[in-house]
Design an enzyme around this catalytic site. Structure first.
Site, PDB file in Angstrom:
ATOM      1  N   LYS A  13       0.829  -1.206   0.000  1.00 22.46           N
ATOM      2  CA  LYS A  13       0.000   0.000   0.000  1.00 22.46           C
ATOM      3  C   LYS A  13       0.867   1.261   0.000  1.00 22.46           C
ATOM      4  O   LYS A  13       0.607   2.190  -0.756  1.00 22.46           O
ATOM      5  CB  LYS A  13      -0.914   0.048   1.237  1.00 22.46           C
ATOM      6  CG  LYS A  13      -1.906  -1.090   1.321  1.00 22.46           C
ATOM      7  CD  LYS A  13      -2.898  -0.863   2.461  1.00 22.46           C
ATOM      8  CE  LYS A  13      -2.264  -0.790   3.849  1.00 22.46           C
ATOM      9  NZ  LYS A  13      -1.658  -2.064   4.302  1.00 22.46           N
ATOM     10  N   ARG A  88      -9.113   0.958   9.130  1.00 24.96           N
ATOM     11  CA  ARG A  88      -8.663  -0.402   9.389  1.00 24.96           C
ATOM     12  C   ARG A  88      -9.700  -1.205  10.155  1.00 24.96           C
ATOM     13  O   ARG A  88      -9.481  -2.390  10.403  1.00 24.96           O
ATOM     14  CB  ARG A  88      -7.388  -0.338  10.221  1.00 24.96           C
ATOM     15  CG  ARG A  88      -6.118  -0.677   9.448  1.00 24.96           C
ATOM     16  CD  ARG A  88      -5.013  -0.682  10.458  1.00 24.96           C
ATOM     17  NE  ARG A  88      -3.792  -1.263  10.064  1.00 24.96           N
ATOM     18  CZ  ARG A  88      -2.768  -0.623   9.509  1.00 24.96           C
ATOM     19  NH1 ARG A  88      -2.892   0.638   9.181  1.00 24.96           N
ATOM     20  NH2 ARG A  88      -1.637  -1.246   9.275  1.00 24.96           N
ATOM     21  N   ARG A 123      11.911  -5.327   3.738  1.00 24.30           N
ATOM     22  CA  ARG A 123      11.344  -3.988   3.872  1.00 24.30           C
ATOM     23  C   ARG A 123      12.251  -3.034   4.640  1.00 24.30           C
ATOM     24  O   ARG A 123      12.816  -3.397   5.658  1.00 24.30           O
ATOM     25  CB  ARG A 123      10.018  -4.093   4.608  1.00 24.30           C
ATOM     26  CG  ARG A 123       8.865  -3.677   3.762  1.00 24.30           C
ATOM     27  CD  ARG A 123       7.611  -4.231   4.308  1.00 24.30           C
ATOM     28  NE  ARG A 123       7.107  -3.363   5.354  1.00 24.30           N
ATOM     29  CZ  ARG A 123       5.817  -3.013   5.423  1.00 24.30           C
ATOM     30  NH1 ARG A 123       4.960  -3.481   4.541  1.00 24.30           N
ATOM     31  NH2 ARG A 123       5.406  -2.248   6.384  1.00 24.30           N
ATOM     32  N   ARG A 156      11.639  -1.733  10.351  1.00 22.54           N
ATOM     33  CA  ARG A 156      10.675  -1.392  11.393  1.00 22.54           C
ATOM     34  C   ARG A 156      10.588  -2.518  12.405  1.00 22.54           C
ATOM     35  O   ARG A 156      10.570  -3.677  12.041  1.00 22.54           O
ATOM     36  CB  ARG A 156       9.303  -1.163  10.763  1.00 22.54           C
ATOM     37  CG  ARG A 156       9.134   0.214  10.201  1.00 22.54           C
ATOM     38  CD  ARG A 156       7.974   0.279   9.259  1.00 22.54           C
ATOM     39  NE  ARG A 156       6.768  -0.351   9.819  1.00 22.54           N
ATOM     40  CZ  ARG A 156       5.590  -0.317   9.207  1.00 22.54           C
ATOM     41  NH1 ARG A 156       5.456   0.303   8.058  1.00 22.54           N
ATOM     42  NH2 ARG A 156       4.556  -0.901   9.754  1.00 22.54           N
ATOM     43  N   ARG A 167       0.110  -9.253  13.004  1.00 22.34           N
ATOM     44  CA  ARG A 167      -0.537  -8.184  12.235  1.00 22.34           C
ATOM     45  C   ARG A 167      -1.429  -8.756  11.137  1.00 22.34           C
ATOM     46  O   ARG A 167      -2.474  -8.191  10.826  1.00 22.34           O
ATOM     47  CB  ARG A 167       0.523  -7.246  11.643  1.00 22.34           C
ATOM     48  CG  ARG A 167       1.250  -6.459  12.720  1.00 22.34           C
ATOM     49  CD  ARG A 167       2.452  -5.745  12.181  1.00 22.34           C
ATOM     50  NE  ARG A 167       2.076  -4.642  11.307  1.00 22.34           N
ATOM     51  CZ  ARG A 167       2.866  -4.157  10.367  1.00 22.34           C
ATOM     52  NH1 ARG A 167       4.054  -4.660  10.146  1.00 22.34           N
ATOM     53  NH2 ARG A 167       2.456  -3.141   9.641  1.00 22.34           N
TER      54      ARG A 167
HETATM   55  P1  AMP Z   1       1.138   0.742   8.975  1.00 24.35           P
HETATM   56  O1  AMP Z   1       2.353   1.548   8.726  1.00 24.35           O
HETATM   57  O2  AMP Z   1      -0.062   1.256   8.221  1.00 24.35           O
HETATM   58  O3  AMP Z   1       1.336  -0.726   8.769  1.00 24.35           O
HETATM   59  O4  AMP Z   1       0.776   0.936  10.525  1.00 24.35           O
HETATM   60  C1  AMP Z   1       1.665   0.530  11.535  1.00 24.35           C
HETATM   61  C2  AMP Z   1       0.909   0.353  12.846  1.00 24.35           C
HETATM   62  O5  AMP Z   1       0.298   1.591  13.224  1.00 24.35           O
HETATM   63  C3  AMP Z   1      -0.224  -0.645  12.803  1.00 24.35           C
HETATM   64  O6  AMP Z   1       0.215  -1.974  13.011  1.00 24.35           O
HETATM   65  C4  AMP Z   1      -1.112  -0.143  13.944  1.00 24.35           C
HETATM   66  O7  AMP Z   1      -0.583  -0.485  15.198  1.00 24.35           O
HETATM   67  C5  AMP Z   1      -0.973   1.366  13.798  1.00 24.35           C
HETATM   68  N1  AMP Z   1      -2.007   1.921  12.894  1.00 24.35           N
HETATM   69  C6  AMP Z   1      -1.815   2.562  11.697  1.00 24.35           C
HETATM   70  N2  AMP Z   1      -2.973   2.926  11.149  1.00 24.35           N
HETATM   71  C7  AMP Z   1      -3.953   2.503  11.999  1.00 24.35           C
HETATM   72  C8  AMP Z   1      -5.368   2.567  11.984  1.00 24.35           C
HETATM   73  N3  AMP Z   1      -6.045   3.133  10.977  1.00 24.35           N
HETATM   74  N4  AMP Z   1      -6.033   2.017  13.044  1.00 24.35           N
HETATM   75  C9  AMP Z   1      -5.389   1.460  14.068  1.00 24.35           C
HETATM   76  N5  AMP Z   1      -4.044   1.347  14.144  1.00 24.35           N
HETATM   77  C10 AMP Z   1      -3.329   1.872  13.118  1.00 24.35           C
END
Ligand code: AMP
Ligand code: ZN
Length: 210
Positions: A13, A88, A123, A156, A167
């Site tokens: 994404k 999400r 990554r 990360r 996740r």
């Molecule tokens: P991402 O970079 O989008 O994979 O987000 C990394 C982490 O941030 C996720 O595993 C969640 O812990 C948190 N996070 C990001 N966006 C959301 C969201 N819309 N709702 C809840 N947690 C989020």
């Protein structure tokens, strides 16, 4: 164009959001990047989000909804935006509707869990600007330096294999129901993630047109 990119963590994404952002000249909004930035700056929000993120859980809805609302109210989002990583959960999608935000398209990037687990190892993310890379699929010019601003590229914490599994489980339980949510509104388009970033981009751009 108000666009949502759906898909599992590691489906690509962030990478696609970057490419589309440049092609359509609209900002990409990543709640994950905003939360990581807050952590880096040691803000209250960052502290609140840290334990959830490190364990692979979702940050509570009310927290991310607040962040998103503030972000899309800004000037640069008035002509459209790409949401990467939001919504999400179904309550987050409902909150978006309650804010009166009209979404044009929801593109679901489909990638099998096995492929995601294989991919996550490569990554890298820029410590200073949050840009994402992959050593195989979207390599930076130099392995640990960001092409954009020379920032250091790091792995990360939440890309560790156990966390990735967690996740993915959270994705299937809490995020995947959004496919039915947007399907019922006629907005969903499914794109199979391809090995080459450019091939996926072509399919995503097609999905925006029909
Ligand atoms: P991402 O970079 O989008 O994979 O987000 C990394 C982490 O941030 C996720 O595993 C969640 O812990 C948190 N996070 C990001 N966006 C959301 C969201 N819309 N709702 C809840 N947690 C989020
Ligand atoms: Zn950078």
């Amino acid at each position: 164009m108000r666009l949502i990119l759906l898909g599992a963590p590691g489906a690509g994404k962030g990478t696609q959001a970057e490419v589309i952002r440049e092609k359509l000249s609209i900002p990409a909004v990543s709640t994950g990047n905003i939360l990581r930035e807050a952590q880096k700056n040691g803000t209250e929000l960052g502290l609140k989000a840290k334990s959830y993120m490190e364990s692979g859980a979702l940050v509570p809805d009310e927290v991310v909804i607040g962040i998103l609302k503030e972000r899309i109210a800004q000037e640069d989002c008035q002509n459209g935006f790409i949401l990467d990583g939001f919504p999400r959960t179904v309550p987050q999608a409902q909150a978006l509707e309650e804010m009166g935000v009209e979404i044009d398209r929801v593109v679901d990037l489909e990638v099998p869990d096995e492929t995601i687990l294989e991919r996550m190892g490569g990554r890298r993310v820029c410590e200073s600007c949050g840009a994402s890379y992959h050593l195989l699929y979207n390599p930076p010019k130099s392995p640990d330096v960001c092409d954009k601003d020379g920032g250091r590229l790091v792995i990360r914490k939440d890309d560790a294999p156990e966390t990735v599994r967690q996740r993915l489980q959270v994705y299937h339980e809490q995020t995947e129901p959004l496919k039915a949510f947007y399907e019922s509104r006629g907005k969903l388009r499914i794109v199979e993630g391809q090995e080459e970033v450019a091939d996926t981009t072509r399919l995503v751009l097609q999905a925006l047109e029909d």
